[in-house]
Design an enzyme around this catalytic site. Structure first.
Site, PDB file in Angstrom:
ATOM      1  N   SER A 111      36.294  43.274  37.782  1.00 43.78           N
ATOM      2  CA  SER A 111      35.530  43.296  36.536  1.00 43.78           C
ATOM      3  C   SER A 111      34.212  42.543  36.595  1.00 43.78           C
ATOM      4  CB  SER A 111      36.378  42.826  35.356  1.00 43.78           C
ATOM      5  OG  SER A 111      37.012  41.626  35.651  1.00 43.78           O
ATOM      6  N   HIS A 163      32.812  37.709  34.604  1.00 48.16           N
ATOM      7  CA  HIS A 163      32.224  38.764  33.774  1.00 48.16           C
ATOM      8  C   HIS A 163      30.781  38.413  33.432  1.00 48.16           C
ATOM      9  CE1 HIS A 163      36.349  40.180  31.965  1.00 48.16           C
ATOM     10  NE2 HIS A 163      36.280  40.324  33.281  1.00 48.16           N
TER      11      HIS A 163
END
Length: 189
Positions: A111, A163
């Site tokens: 991610s 992230h």
């Protein structure tokens, strides 16, 4: 502190105490692949499937437009920076509206790279509209919303720093790439 001391150990303030954080001893001993391999580790089949669908969609666009080598280099850059960010910086999570700062726990997944690819495509579309890359405005809202949901702690234990670092590095990369290409201006023959 000297640069060598900085890379051997780093002091981190955690819950009012100074904690000595080892500075990637395995990497210093030559195991540089450890800067990348967390992107291949996933915590369950759902995590793996969601990451691979997003990678196919976002990564496929970048690879098709930029070529396999540039795509690979971008993925490696995003993997290293998001993983180092997750390792080095304290994690900020919210619990019932109260911010909590913790040292990062073991992490994995794609991610950080995915948020980086999203940021890259988003900036390319914004500043170089002639690019063949595309991201729907609703997808921007969805991705940023998901980032906030994760940051709020509503999605469980998530590598929020990875992230955020991935998103920032991807946005910078897309912005610089658009600038390098003349902000989408057509080159006349």
């Amino acid at each position: 502190k000297t640069a060598q001391q900085f890379f051997i150990a780093r002091e981190v303030v955690y819950q009012g105490r100074v904690v000595l954080r080892p500075s990637l001893p395995e990497v210093r001993q030559g195991e540089v692949w450890r800067l990348i391999t967390p992107i291949f580790l996933h915590f369950g089949i759902f995590h793996l499937l969601v990451n691979m669908v997003a990678l196919r969609w976002l990564g496929g666009q970048v690879e098709q437009v930029s070529g396999s080598l540039r795509y690979l280099l971008l993925v490696l850059l995003l993997a290293v920076t998001s993983n180092l960010g997750q390792y080095w910086f304290p994690e900020i999570r919210f619990n019932h509206g109260i911010p909590l700062v913790t040292l990062s726990s073991p992490f994995g997944g794609m991610s950080g790279v995915l948020f980086g690819l999203f940021g890259y495509i988003w900036m390319k579309c914004r500043y170089e509209p002639s690019t063949e890359l595309y991201i729907h405005p609703n997808t921007v809202i969805l991705m940023l919303g998901w980032f906030l949901i994760c940051l709020a702690g509503w999605a469980g234990s998530v590598a929020n720093t990875a992230h955020g670092v991935g998103l920032i590095v991807g946005m910078i990369g897309g912005y610089v790439s658009a600038w390098w290409n003349g902000w989408g201006e057509e080159i006349e023959d």
